[in-house]
Design an enzyme around this catalytic site. Structure first.
Site, PDB file in Angstrom:
ATOM      1  CB  ALA A   1      -0.900  -0.024   1.229  1.00  0.00           C
TER       2      ALA A   1
ATOM      3  N   GLY B   1       0.597  -4.977   0.935  1.00  0.00           N
ATOM      4  CA  GLY B   1      -0.601  -5.030   0.098  1.00  0.00           C
ATOM      5  C   GLY B   1      -0.356  -5.727  -1.233  1.00  0.00           C
TER       6      GLY B   1
ATOM      7  CD  GLU C   1      -2.291  -7.419   3.021  1.00  0.00           C
ATOM      8  OE1 GLU C   1      -1.997  -6.284   2.591  1.00  0.00           O
ATOM      9  OE2 GLU C   1      -2.797  -7.606   4.131  1.00  0.00           O
TER      10      GLU C   1
ATOM     11  CD  GLU D   1       1.746  -5.520   5.764  1.00  0.00           C
ATOM     12  OE1 GLU D   1       2.564  -6.430   6.018  1.00  0.00           O
ATOM     13  OE2 GLU D   1       0.941  -5.576   4.822  1.00  0.00           O
TER      14      GLU D   1
HETATM   15  N1  CO8 Z   1       4.584   3.109  -0.855  1.00  0.00           N
HETATM   16  C1  CO8 Z   1       4.971   4.259  -1.435  1.00  0.00           C
HETATM   17  N2  CO8 Z   1       6.114   4.387  -2.124  1.00  0.00           N
HETATM   18  C2  CO8 Z   1       6.906   3.309  -2.236  1.00  0.00           C
HETATM   19  C3  CO8 Z   1       6.571   2.069  -1.650  1.00  0.00           C
HETATM   20  C4  CO8 Z   1       5.331   2.007  -0.936  1.00  0.00           C
HETATM   21  N3  CO8 Z   1       4.900   0.860  -0.393  1.00  0.00           N
HETATM   22  N4  CO8 Z   1       7.562   1.190  -1.902  1.00  0.00           N
HETATM   23  C5  CO8 Z   1       8.472   1.843  -2.628  1.00  0.00           C
HETATM   24  N5  CO8 Z   1       8.103   3.117  -2.826  1.00  0.00           N
HETATM   25  C6  CO8 Z   1       8.820   4.163  -3.545  1.00  0.00           C
HETATM   26  C7  CO8 Z   1      10.004   4.665  -2.759  1.00  0.00           C
HETATM   27  O1  CO8 Z   1       9.595   5.612  -1.801  1.00  0.00           O
HETATM   28  C8  CO8 Z   1      10.860   5.228  -3.856  1.00  0.00           C
HETATM   29  O2  CO8 Z   1      10.356   6.492  -4.226  1.00  0.00           O
HETATM   30  P1  CO8 Z   1      11.366   7.730  -4.490  1.00  0.00           P
HETATM   31  O3  CO8 Z   1      12.196   7.276  -5.669  1.00  0.00           O
HETATM   32  O4  CO8 Z   1      10.456   8.866  -4.809  1.00  0.00           O
HETATM   33  O5  CO8 Z   1      12.177   7.898  -3.266  1.00  0.00           O
HETATM   34  C9  CO8 Z   1      10.603   4.289  -5.031  1.00  0.00           C
HETATM   35  O6  CO8 Z   1       9.378   3.627  -4.732  1.00  0.00           O
HETATM   36  C10 CO8 Z   1      11.691   3.245  -5.209  1.00  0.00           C
HETATM   37  O7  CO8 Z   1      11.847   2.583  -3.966  1.00  0.00           O
HETATM   38  P2  CO8 Z   1      13.260   2.410  -3.244  1.00  0.00           P
HETATM   39  O8  CO8 Z   1      14.171   3.520  -3.605  1.00  0.00           O
HETATM   40  O9  CO8 Z   1      12.997   2.195  -1.789  1.00  0.00           O
HETATM   41  O10 CO8 Z   1      13.781   1.059  -3.946  1.00  0.00           O
HETATM   42  P3  CO8 Z   1      14.787  -0.007  -3.336  1.00  0.00           P
HETATM   43  O11 CO8 Z   1      15.142  -0.919  -4.463  1.00  0.00           O
HETATM   44  O12 CO8 Z   1      15.875   0.631  -2.581  1.00  0.00           O
HETATM   45  O13 CO8 Z   1      13.911  -0.836  -2.280  1.00  0.00           O
HETATM   46  C11 CO8 Z   1      11.931  -1.968  -1.497  1.00  0.00           C
HETATM   47  C12 CO8 Z   1      12.800  -1.594  -2.716  1.00  0.00           C
HETATM   48  C13 CO8 Z   1      12.691  -2.965  -0.606  1.00  0.00           C
HETATM   49  C14 CO8 Z   1      10.670  -2.642  -2.045  1.00  0.00           C
HETATM   50  C15 CO8 Z   1      11.593  -0.699  -0.685  1.00  0.00           C
HETATM   51  O14 CO8 Z   1      11.054   0.272  -1.592  1.00  0.00           O
HETATM   52  C16 CO8 Z   1      10.573  -0.921   0.393  1.00  0.00           C
HETATM   53  O15 CO8 Z   1      10.911  -1.449   1.441  1.00  0.00           O
HETATM   54  N6  CO8 Z   1       9.321  -0.481   0.151  1.00  0.00           N
HETATM   55  C17 CO8 Z   1       8.257  -0.567   1.138  1.00  0.00           C
HETATM   56  C18 CO8 Z   1       7.778  -1.990   1.300  1.00  0.00           C
HETATM   57  C19 CO8 Z   1       6.708  -2.056   2.374  1.00  0.00           C
HETATM   58  O16 CO8 Z   1       6.941  -1.781   3.534  1.00  0.00           O
HETATM   59  N7  CO8 Z   1       5.499  -2.440   1.945  1.00  0.00           N
HETATM   60  C20 CO8 Z   1       4.370  -2.568   2.851  1.00  0.00           C
HETATM   61  C21 CO8 Z   1       3.616  -1.274   2.922  1.00  0.00           C
HETATM   62  S1  CO8 Z   1       2.360  -1.315   4.154  1.00  0.00           S
HETATM   63  C22 CO8 Z   1       1.124  -2.160   3.423  1.00  0.00           C
HETATM   64  O17 CO8 Z   1       1.184  -2.593   2.301  1.00  0.00           O
HETATM   65  C23 CO8 Z   1      -0.084  -2.331   4.274  1.00  0.00           C
HETATM   66  C24 CO8 Z   1      -1.243  -2.938   3.483  1.00  0.00           C
HETATM   67  C25 CO8 Z   1      -2.510  -2.838   4.274  1.00  0.00           C
HETATM   68  C26 CO8 Z   1      -2.996  -1.428   4.361  1.00  0.00           C
HETATM   69  C27 CO8 Z   1      -4.118  -1.277   5.282  1.00  0.00           C
HETATM   70  C28 CO8 Z   1      -4.786   0.084   5.184  1.00  0.00           C
HETATM   71  C29 CO8 Z   1      -4.774   0.933   6.381  1.00  0.00           C
END
Ligand code: CO8
Length: 260
Positions: free
Chosen positions: A66, A111, A114, A134
């Site tokens: 998400a 997400g 999921e 998460e």
């Molecule tokens: N949301 C928003 N932006 C994201 C997300 C995300 N989940 N994941 C990556 N991005 C963005 C980064 O911020 C970055 O943007 P920018 O270039 O503007 O800085 C771009 O994508 C590229 O990402 P990275 O530079 O971080 O790329 P890396 O190769 O270094 O890392 C990863 C890749 C490991 C995937 C890393 O991006 C990461 O850890 N992302 C987050 C993963 C995460 O925690 N996902 C779970 C999110 S919570 C969730 O899904 C809850 C679902 C239920 C919701 C319930 C509702 C209330």
């Protein structure tokens, strides 16, 4: 079908829906969720579509979760609302009357994992990574992760993945039953299309009833599930496809199904 965050292509009975926000690793914000709901609603009414493939844009991510930037400012009420939106969209995909294959082309996190689990079948590219991270953000899976992961891989493994936030690679996802198969990244869409085309060549109503029987049967006791399956089996005999399928076998020719 025109969307801001999705690409939809339809060919040979198969629709490919691509989540197209590569700069944010295809993260799911409210707009993407609403567009997914609209796309699946439209695809449901398209008789020429027998199977759907869901994938992410670019080679790095299926969906990295998400959208954290959008979620950051939520309060308790709006977070519950967002979670309910995710549930509604993923439930619609799970109950979609045609098979949905997730072609997982990289990170499927939070997400994203999921969403892949709401699909019927998951084909993972070698570079796929699955996880429910998460807890690293101080929240829990909110789009059905605690429910579907436990059903797919068992309670113990689901709790380990959710409590640690660890990612697993494609081979480990295959080993624990989270991925159906692992293929080379460059072959992912071809393999997914091949499977979708094979499914599209079968009796569409039979495939639909089989999906309903597996999904509903798992939530019932065996006795009720058996009666549910028998009812759907009987219903097949009210279709032209059953007549055609059996007649074609006896006449030693390929069946021509019409979905009627
Ligand atoms: N949301 C928003 N932006 C994201 C997300 C995300 N989940 N994941 C990556 N991005 C963005 C980064 O911020 C970055 O943007 P920018 O270039 O503007 O800085 C771009 O994508 C590229 O990402 P990275 O530079 O971080 O790329 P890396 O190769 O270094 O890392 C990863 C890749 C490991 C995937 C890393 O991006 C990461 O850890 N992302 C987050 C993963 C995460 O925690 N996902 C779970 C999110 S919570 C969730 O899904 C809850 C679902 C239920 C919701 C319930 C509702 C209330």
């Amino acid at each position: 079908m025109n969307f801001n965050n999705l690409l939809v292509e339809i060919a040979d009975g198969v629709a490919v829906v691509t989540i197209n926000r590569p700069a944010a690793l295809n993260a799911l914000n409210k707009d993407v969720l609403e567009e997914l709901a609209a796309a699946f609603a439209e695809l449901e009414s398209k008789g020429e579509v027998a199977c759907v493939i869901l994938t992410g844009s670019g080679s790095k991510a299926f969906v990295a979760g998400a959208d954290i930037a959008e979620m950051q400012a939520l309060d308790a009420v709006s977070a519950e609302h967002f979670a309910k939106l995710g549930h509604a969209v993923f439930n619609a995909i799970e109950k979609f009357p045609k098979p949905v294959i997730a072609a997982v082309n990289g990170f499927a996190l939070g997400g994203g994992c999921e969403l892949a689990m709401a699909c019927d079948i998951r084909i993972a590219a070698e570079n796929a990574r699955f996880g429910q991270p998460e807890v690293n953000l101080g929240v829990i899976p909110g789009f059905g992760g605690t429910l579907r992961l436990a059903r797919l891989v068992g309670k113990g493994r689901a709790k380990e993945l959710i409590f640690t936030g660890d990612m697993v690679d494609a081979q480990e996802a295959y080993r624990i039953g989270l991925a159906n198969k692992v293929v080379a990244a460059e072959e992912l869409l071809d393999k997914a299309r091949k499977m979708a085309t094979k499914i599209a060549s079968k009796g569409p109503l039979a495939v639909r009833f089989a999906k309903e029987s597996v999904d509903n049967g798992l939530e019932m006791d065996l006795d009720r599930a058996g009666r549910f399956e028998a009812g759907l089996f009987g219903l097949c005999f009210a279709t032209a496809d059953q007549k055609e399928g059996m007649q074609a076998f006896l006449e030693k020719r390929p069946a021509k199904f019409t979905g009627k």
